[in-house]
Motif scaffolding. Sequence first.
Motif, PDB file in Angstrom:
ATOM      1  N   GLY A 277      41.450  32.191  37.405  1.00  0.00           N
ATOM      2  CA  GLY A 277      42.249  33.024  38.290  1.00  0.00           C
ATOM      3  C   GLY A 277      43.232  33.897  37.532  1.00  0.00           C
ATOM      4  O   GLY A 277      43.366  35.095  37.802  1.00  0.00           O
ATOM      5  N   LEU A 278      43.899  33.311  36.538  1.00  0.00           N
ATOM      6  CA  LEU A 278      44.888  34.067  35.781  1.00  0.00           C
ATOM      7  C   LEU A 278      44.226  35.122  34.899  1.00  0.00           C
ATOM      8  O   LEU A 278      44.743  36.232  34.744  1.00  0.00           O
ATOM      9  N   ALA A 279      43.069  34.777  34.322  1.00  0.00           N
ATOM     10  CA  ALA A 279      42.363  35.744  33.478  1.00  0.00           C
ATOM     11  C   ALA A 279      41.959  36.972  34.278  1.00  0.00           C
ATOM     12  O   ALA A 279      41.973  38.098  33.773  1.00  0.00           O
ATOM     13  N   MET A 280      41.584  36.752  35.527  1.00  0.00           N
ATOM     14  CA  MET A 280      41.195  37.881  36.363  1.00  0.00           C
ATOM     15  C   MET A 280      42.376  38.797  36.665  1.00  0.00           C
ATOM     16  O   MET A 280      42.199  39.970  36.983  1.00  0.00           O
ATOM     17  N   ASP A 281      43.612  38.262  36.577  1.00  0.00           N
ATOM     18  CA  ASP A 281      44.786  39.127  36.723  1.00  0.00           C
ATOM     19  C   ASP A 281      44.726  40.261  35.706  1.00  0.00           C
ATOM     20  O   ASP A 281      44.882  41.436  36.037  1.00  0.00           O
ATOM     21  N   TYR A 282      44.522  39.880  34.430  1.00  0.00           N
ATOM     22  CA  TYR A 282      44.483  40.882  33.371  1.00  0.00           C
ATOM     23  C   TYR A 282      43.270  41.800  33.540  1.00  0.00           C
ATOM     24  O   TYR A 282      43.354  43.007  33.331  1.00  0.00           O
ATOM     25  N   GLU A 283      42.141  41.192  33.890  1.00  0.00           N
ATOM     26  CA  GLU A 283      40.919  41.976  34.071  1.00  0.00           C
ATOM     27  C   GLU A 283      41.116  43.037  35.156  1.00  0.00           C
ATOM     28  O   GLU A 283      40.801  44.214  34.963  1.00  0.00           O
ATOM     29  N   VAL A 284      41.639  42.598  36.291  1.00  0.00           N
ATOM     30  CA  VAL A 284      41.822  43.521  37.416  1.00  0.00           C
ATOM     31  C   VAL A 284      42.828  44.610  37.065  1.00  0.00           C
ATOM     32  O   VAL A 284      42.576  45.804  37.279  1.00  0.00           O
ATOM     33  N   PHE A 285      43.964  44.225  36.498  1.00  0.00           N
ATOM     34  CA  PHE A 285      45.011  45.223  36.247  1.00  0.00           C
ATOM     35  C   PHE A 285      44.598  46.207  35.158  1.00  0.00           C
ATOM     36  O   PHE A 285      44.817  47.418  35.270  1.00  0.00           O
ATOM     37  N   LEU A 286      43.965  45.691  34.089  1.00  0.00           N
ATOM     38  CA  LEU A 286      43.581  46.555  32.969  1.00  0.00           C
ATOM     39  C   LEU A 286      42.402  47.451  33.323  1.00  0.00           C
ATOM     40  O   LEU A 286      42.416  48.669  33.090  1.00  0.00           O
ATOM     41  N   VAL A 287      41.371  46.859  33.927  1.00  0.00           N
ATOM     42  CA  VAL A 287      40.140  47.614  34.165  1.00  0.00           C
ATOM     43  C   VAL A 287      40.255  48.529  35.387  1.00  0.00           C
ATOM     44  O   VAL A 287      39.587  49.550  35.453  1.00  0.00           O
ATOM     45  N   THR A 288      41.105  48.184  36.357  1.00  0.00           N
ATOM     46  CA  THR A 288      41.282  49.110  37.483  1.00  0.00           C
ATOM     47  C   THR A 288      41.889  50.431  37.012  1.00  0.00           C
ATOM     48  O   THR A 288      41.580  51.495  37.568  1.00  0.00           O
ATOM     49  N   ARG A 289      42.746  50.390  35.991  1.00  0.00           N
ATOM     50  CA  ARG A 289      43.284  51.648  35.441  1.00  0.00           C
ATOM     51  C   ARG A 289      42.178  52.452  34.778  1.00  0.00           C
ATOM     52  O   ARG A 289      42.162  53.684  34.833  1.00  0.00           O
ATOM     53  N   MET A 290      41.243  51.736  34.125  1.00  0.00           N
ATOM     54  CA  MET A 290      40.089  52.434  33.540  1.00  0.00           C
ATOM     55  C   MET A 290      39.210  53.018  34.652  1.00  0.00           C
ATOM     56  O   MET A 290      38.762  54.164  34.566  1.00  0.00           O
ATOM     57  N   ARG A 291      38.971  52.215  35.675  1.00  0.00           N
ATOM     58  CA  ARG A 291      38.159  52.663  36.803  1.00  0.00           C
ATOM     59  C   ARG A 291      38.816  53.862  37.495  1.00  0.00           C
ATOM     60  O   ARG A 291      38.152  54.840  37.870  1.00  0.00           O
ATOM     61  N   GLU A 292      40.138  53.785  37.646  1.00  0.00           N
ATOM     62  CA  GLU A 292      40.875  54.881  38.281  1.00  0.00           C
ATOM     63  C   GLU A 292      40.697  56.174  37.492  1.00  0.00           C
ATOM     64  O   GLU A 292      40.456  57.244  38.058  1.00  0.00           O
TER      65      GLU A 292
END
Length: 721
Positions: free
Chosen positions: A586-601
């Motif tokens: 769950g915590l690892a997905m925090d970083y994944e979501v926050f970091l990669v959503t900026r890339m996706r954006e």
Amino acid sequence: MATFLYKLGRSAFRRRRLVALLWVALLAVAGVGAATASTATSSSFSIPGTEAQKAFDLLEERFPGGSADGATARVVFKAPDGEKMTDAGHRAEVDKAVSELKDGSDQIAAVTDPYTAKAVSRDGSTAYVSVTYAVSSMELTDATREALEETGTEAREAGLTVEIGGDALQAVPETGAGEIIGVVVAGIVLVITFGSLVAAGLPLLTAIIGVGIGISTITALANVLDLGSTTSTLAMMIGLAVGIDYALFIVSRYRAELAEGKEHEEAAGRAVGTAGSAVVFAGLTVVIALVGLAVVNIPMLTKMGFAAAGTVVIAVLIALTLIPALLGFAGKRVLGRKVRKGAPVSDKPNAGTRWARFVLRRPVAVLLAGVVGLGAMAIPAASLEMGLPDDGAQPTSTTQRKAYDLLSDGFGPGFNGPLMVVVDGDKSVADRTVEVIKGLDGAAAVTPPTLNKAGDTAMITVIPKDRPSSVQTEDLVHDIRDRSGDEVLVTGATAMNIDFSQKMNDALLPYLALVVGLAFLLLMVVFRSVLVPLKAALGFLLSVVAALGAVVAVFQWGWLGSVFGVEQTGPIMSMMPIFMVGVVFGLAMDYEVFLVTRMREAYVHGERPGEAIVTGFRHGTRVVAAAAVIMIAVFSGFIGSSEQMVKMIGFGLAIAVFFDAFVVRMAIVPAVLALLGHKAWWLPRWLDRVLPNVDVEGEKLHKELAESPGDPDGDRELVRV
């Protein structure tokens, strides 16, 4: 979703006094509930469906009033060198202690005389008094505990060594100042990250409020829901970490919006609409992982998971509402002093930009270095042995550990973990069972069977040759079960621990499949991609196995054990792999979501894959690195706990976050994305039509705002915070 959260953020900003008042009121209500709630009277530990639990239930039924679940204690006496416990003077002191125990509390069910119960070692140096209580350890009164602790005071004055073991002295684990140090480190990291005391204080304040509400609610409901002390410890650990992180994400995005020239209310709305979407989905992955603990079908673990998940939900709600409200009160003070004075934002590439460009130049080398490094760290995990800690894992300074060592020296190591064999049959069946057990290699001693009044059930005590947590003792339990009939059941604390470990082993793969599967689907919705969620899941598995390897090296092999306060090596706590999978995923997905959503954006706004990676790192590295350091600091604070289980969880989670954030998310993830290029964001057309578009990157929101009057910057450019 982004549009809804945008409106929620603006509304909370405008009605900040009402929002703040509501959260303070919730904290007050939860606090009053905790203060007025009756003390938890029990913390039952049951493992439905196991043989040990069946035997325990049979004892409750066939031996009524036997207090099968009652607390126990052993008062161990050791004579000075050259003397024996059978000496008249020492015997008189023990008799006094037995009398004191019998008269010391009305909660006592039985006290044995060591001289009539044959509880004196062969060399005569050691004797022990067994104490059984009519209630569980959580129901013992302070007066009863004090009477037990004061037992043998006169015997000590007479020259005897007196130590006390057993679960009757079990208390809430002490964690010392570790958590406070973790919060202080978090504060320092936030000040460095934001350059503003106000901006740094907001995540800390809101995380403490969230944890306060969560822990107070758990305390208020502890008696009703039968929650143990470890439940609140886990909730505090997770609540502090995610509470600070989620607030950090929102505040960071808010500052970015202000730096682009947005008005404060608009900046709050956009921050919640974009970063808030990432927070919602990151929180959902943590909740899925924690609630998924229910598949193990162990009530204690299920309650811990639900309680911690509730604290995570509170952290998400606070980030989406209280943070924008407090940002309204903070005004420009949320910015650094230089920015408030009008200093221009530096255009120099930051560390995240430089690192991303380095990875883009050498993706294969970075990928191999990360995978090989974590693979090497994972090697000790192949030697994993699982069990539950007993008094032998207590610090050597405690009376429980001293009593454990005295019993081991005087009677043998297996004496600390006797097995209780329950025979569902008459005396002839019980006698045959005794003969079978005597023929087993791992049994040091077997007592004659004790029958109930009806004569249809018998109890047999078996003393193993080895310590309770050893492989040899586990083999003995399996041998008794394999070589006896179906009417013979093995229970006791040691057998319960063995069954618990087995159940955790059996549940690991189904749990992993459930959690990773659901999160994979969730991330597929978030990123509109198949390969990005797959890469996220595989990277997590690599980091968690490497962390498990580190736990084995320290707590099982003893490497650097003295540094982390490990005084007794032994098997790894059997719930550790499940915990690490659940919490760290769950915590690892925090970083994944926050970091990669900026890339996706950046990608959906037209940037090429390589440029999108650099953009994501330019804006996300600083925040993700700060969030990871904060989590590591919070988890490391629990390494100072007096309880081995809490210490092990704190170390395991801290090292896992380190591996996942700085090796997997910062190195392996950009390397894989660089190698995949446009393919990273590929999604089959039929799947694109089926999956709901939740607009996490805020693309629809940006279009709506661009089309609305008074918004001249629809095609805004991202800036570094």
